[in-house]
Design a protein around this motif. Sequence first.
Motif, PDB file in Angstrom:
ATOM      1  N   SER A  63      24.697 -15.248 -35.310  1.00 33.85           N
ATOM      2  CA  SER A  63      23.889 -16.144 -34.493  1.00 33.85           C
ATOM      3  C   SER A  63      24.750 -17.296 -33.980  1.00 33.85           C
ATOM      4  N   PRO A  64      24.211 -18.086 -33.041  1.00 35.52           N
ATOM      5  CA  PRO A  64      24.993 -19.216 -32.520  1.00 35.52           C
ATOM      6  C   PRO A  64      25.448 -20.182 -33.611  1.00 35.52           C
ATOM      7  N   ASP A  65      24.645 -20.344 -34.659  1.00 34.73           N
ATOM      8  CA  ASP A  65      25.035 -21.268 -35.727  1.00 34.73           C
ATOM      9  C   ASP A  65      25.725 -20.569 -36.882  1.00 34.73           C
ATOM     10  N   GLY A  66      26.105 -19.288 -36.688  1.00 39.22           N
ATOM     11  CA  GLY A  66      26.923 -18.608 -37.675  1.00 39.22           C
ATOM     12  C   GLY A  66      26.195 -17.757 -38.691  1.00 39.22           C
ATOM     13  N   TYR A  67      24.890 -17.642 -38.575  1.00 37.09           N
ATOM     14  CA  TYR A  67      24.142 -16.777 -39.505  1.00 37.09           C
ATOM     15  C   TYR A  67      24.463 -15.319 -39.199  1.00 37.09           C
ATOM     16  N   THR A  68      24.722 -14.552 -40.256  1.00 40.95           N
ATOM     17  CA  THR A  68      25.163 -13.177 -40.063  1.00 40.95           C
ATOM     18  C   THR A  68      24.189 -12.170 -40.659  1.00 40.95           C
ATOM     19  N   THR A  69      24.062 -11.035 -40.014  1.00 36.88           N
ATOM     20  CA  THR A  69      23.264  -9.921 -40.518  1.00 36.88           C
ATOM     21  C   THR A  69      24.055  -8.630 -40.316  1.00 36.88           C
ATOM     22  N   LYS A 120      33.350 -15.569 -36.078  1.00 40.23           N
ATOM     23  CA  LYS A 120      33.798 -15.958 -34.749  1.00 40.23           C
ATOM     24  C   LYS A 120      34.592 -17.249 -34.843  1.00 40.23           C
ATOM     25  N   ASP A 121      35.511 -17.404 -33.915  1.00 40.17           N
ATOM     26  CA  ASP A 121      36.339 -18.592 -33.825  1.00 40.17           C
ATOM     27  C   ASP A 121      36.133 -19.173 -32.429  1.00 40.17           C
ATOM     28  N   LYS A 122      35.366 -20.249 -32.375  1.00 40.03           N
ATOM     29  CA  LYS A 122      35.047 -20.829 -31.080  1.00 40.03           C
ATOM     30  C   LYS A 122      36.291 -21.333 -30.365  1.00 40.03           C
ATOM     31  N   SER A 123      37.272 -21.835 -31.119  1.00 37.43           N
ATOM     32  CA  SER A 123      38.486 -22.382 -30.500  1.00 37.43           C
ATOM     33  C   SER A 123      39.296 -21.301 -29.803  1.00 37.43           C
ATOM     34  N   LYS A 124      39.093 -20.044 -30.250  1.00 36.54           N
ATOM     35  CA  LYS A 124      39.814 -18.925 -29.649  1.00 36.54           C
ATOM     36  C   LYS A 124      38.915 -18.056 -28.784  1.00 36.54           C
ATOM     37  N   ASP A 125      37.647 -18.453 -28.654  1.00 37.91           N
ATOM     38  CA  ASP A 125      36.699 -17.643 -27.861  1.00 37.91           C
ATOM     39  C   ASP A 125      36.681 -16.194 -28.328  1.00 37.91           C
ATOM     40  N   THR A 126      36.753 -15.980 -29.624  1.00 38.69           N
ATOM     41  CA  THR A 126      36.881 -14.630 -30.151  1.00 38.69           C
ATOM     42  C   THR A 126      35.936 -14.389 -31.313  1.00 38.69           C
ATOM     43  N   MET A 127      35.337 -13.202 -31.304  1.00 42.44           N
ATOM     44  CA  MET A 127      34.525 -12.724 -32.427  1.00 42.44           C
ATOM     45  C   MET A 127      35.316 -11.636 -33.147  1.00 42.44           C
ATOM     46  N   TYR A 128      35.113 -11.538 -34.447  1.00 39.79           N
ATOM     47  CA  TYR A 128      35.864 -10.575 -35.246  1.00 39.79           C
ATOM     48  C   TYR A 128      34.921  -9.674 -36.050  1.00 39.79           C
ATOM     49  N   LEU A 129      35.449  -8.528 -36.423  1.00 34.81           N
ATOM     50  CA  LEU A 129      34.771  -7.664 -37.387  1.00 34.81           C
ATOM     51  C   LEU A 129      35.827  -7.183 -38.374  1.00 34.81           C
ATOM     52  N   GLN A 130      35.797  -7.735 -39.565  1.00 36.73           N
ATOM     53  CA  GLN A 130      36.694  -7.291 -40.625  1.00 36.73           C
ATOM     54  C   GLN A 130      36.059  -6.102 -41.318  1.00 36.73           C
ATOM     55  N   MET A 131      36.762  -4.993 -41.339  1.00 38.61           N
ATOM     56  CA  MET A 131      36.240  -3.765 -41.920  1.00 38.61           C
ATOM     57  C   MET A 131      37.138  -3.354 -43.074  1.00 38.61           C
ATOM     58  N   ASN A 132      36.587  -3.342 -44.271  1.00 32.13           N
ATOM     59  CA  ASN A 132      37.341  -2.989 -45.474  1.00 32.13           C
ATOM     60  C   ASN A 132      36.858  -1.673 -46.055  1.00 32.13           C
ATOM     61  N   ALA A 181      35.904 -13.212 -25.879  1.00 35.05           N
ATOM     62  CA  ALA A 181      34.670 -13.420 -25.110  1.00 35.05           C
ATOM     63  C   ALA A 181      34.578 -14.855 -24.620  1.00 35.05           C
ATOM     64  N   PRO A 182      35.339 -15.197 -23.613  1.00 34.77           N
ATOM     65  CA  PRO A 182      35.333 -16.569 -23.105  1.00 34.77           C
ATOM     66  C   PRO A 182      33.939 -17.037 -22.719  1.00 34.77           C
ATOM     67  N   GLY A 183      33.527 -18.142 -23.303  1.00 31.16           N
ATOM     68  CA  GLY A 183      32.226 -18.711 -22.991  1.00 31.16           C
ATOM     69  C   GLY A 183      31.098 -18.237 -23.871  1.00 31.16           C
ATOM     70  N   PHE A 184      31.279 -17.147 -24.596  1.00 33.72           N
ATOM     71  CA  PHE A 184      30.175 -16.587 -25.379  1.00 33.72           C
ATOM     72  C   PHE A 184      30.122 -17.126 -26.796  1.00 33.72           C
ATOM     73  N   THR A 185      31.261 -17.436 -27.379  1.00 37.61           N
ATOM     74  CA  THR A 185      31.241 -17.870 -28.775  1.00 37.61           C
ATOM     75  C   THR A 185      30.621 -19.248 -28.938  1.00 37.61           C
ATOM     76  N   SER A 186      30.540 -20.012 -27.870  1.00 38.50           N
ATOM     77  CA  SER A 186      30.011 -21.368 -27.948  1.00 38.50           C
ATOM     78  C   SER A 186      28.655 -21.530 -27.282  1.00 38.50           C
ATOM     79  N   ASN A 187      28.109 -20.445 -26.710  1.00 38.34           N
ATOM     80  CA  ASN A 187      26.809 -20.608 -26.064  1.00 38.34           C
ATOM     81  C   ASN A 187      25.684 -20.459 -27.081  1.00 38.34           C
ATOM     82  N   HIS A 188      24.444 -20.419 -26.619  1.00 43.96           N
ATOM     83  CA  HIS A 188      23.290 -20.433 -27.518  1.00 43.96           C
ATOM     84  C   HIS A 188      22.762 -19.039 -27.815  1.00 43.96           C
ATOM     85  N   CYS A 189      23.563 -18.008 -27.540  1.00 41.59           N
ATOM     86  CA  CYS A 189      23.105 -16.633 -27.733  1.00 41.59           C
ATOM     87  C   CYS A 189      23.870 -15.959 -28.868  1.00 41.59           C
ATOM     88  N   ALA A 190      23.248 -14.961 -29.447  1.00 42.99           N
ATOM     89  CA  ALA A 190      23.875 -14.204 -30.524  1.00 42.99           C
ATOM     90  C   ALA A 190      24.953 -13.271 -29.978  1.00 42.99           C
TER      91      ALA A 190
END
Length: 118
Positions: free
Chosen positions: A52-58, A71-83, A24-33
């Motif tokens: 959330s933008p500051d990393g709070y998770t629900t 999320k990894d801002k350096s890679k512009d990527t969000m993840y979902l680890q499912m175990n 998600a280029p541009g999304f991991t570093s913006n001010h939106c969830a």
Amino acid sequence: QVQLVESGGGSVQAGESLRLSCTAPGFTSNHCAMHWYRQAAGKQREWVSTISPDGYTTYADSLKGRFTISKDKSKDTMYLQMNNLKPEDTAMYSCHSHSGRVCTFDYWGQGTQVFVSS
């Protein structure tokens, strides 16, 4: 053109793990969830998790302890680890985010399919 692109889905057996990615280029570093949703065949779309933008998770209550959003801002990527996946986790998983001063513009990816066999 704005794009959210999911990957990492596939077919696994119950008890196994998968990690989904949302590029998600541009999304991991913006001010939106950012969010993950899922939709099983014949069912309504279901909220999975938010970061959330500051990393709070629900998380959805039924998924706490098994799923982890990050999320990894350096890679512009969000993840979902499912175990410990279960057959009821079978669904199309999509990432969702926003832009704009008050995050009113919505964006969705095309989704990645997860199939869990028993």
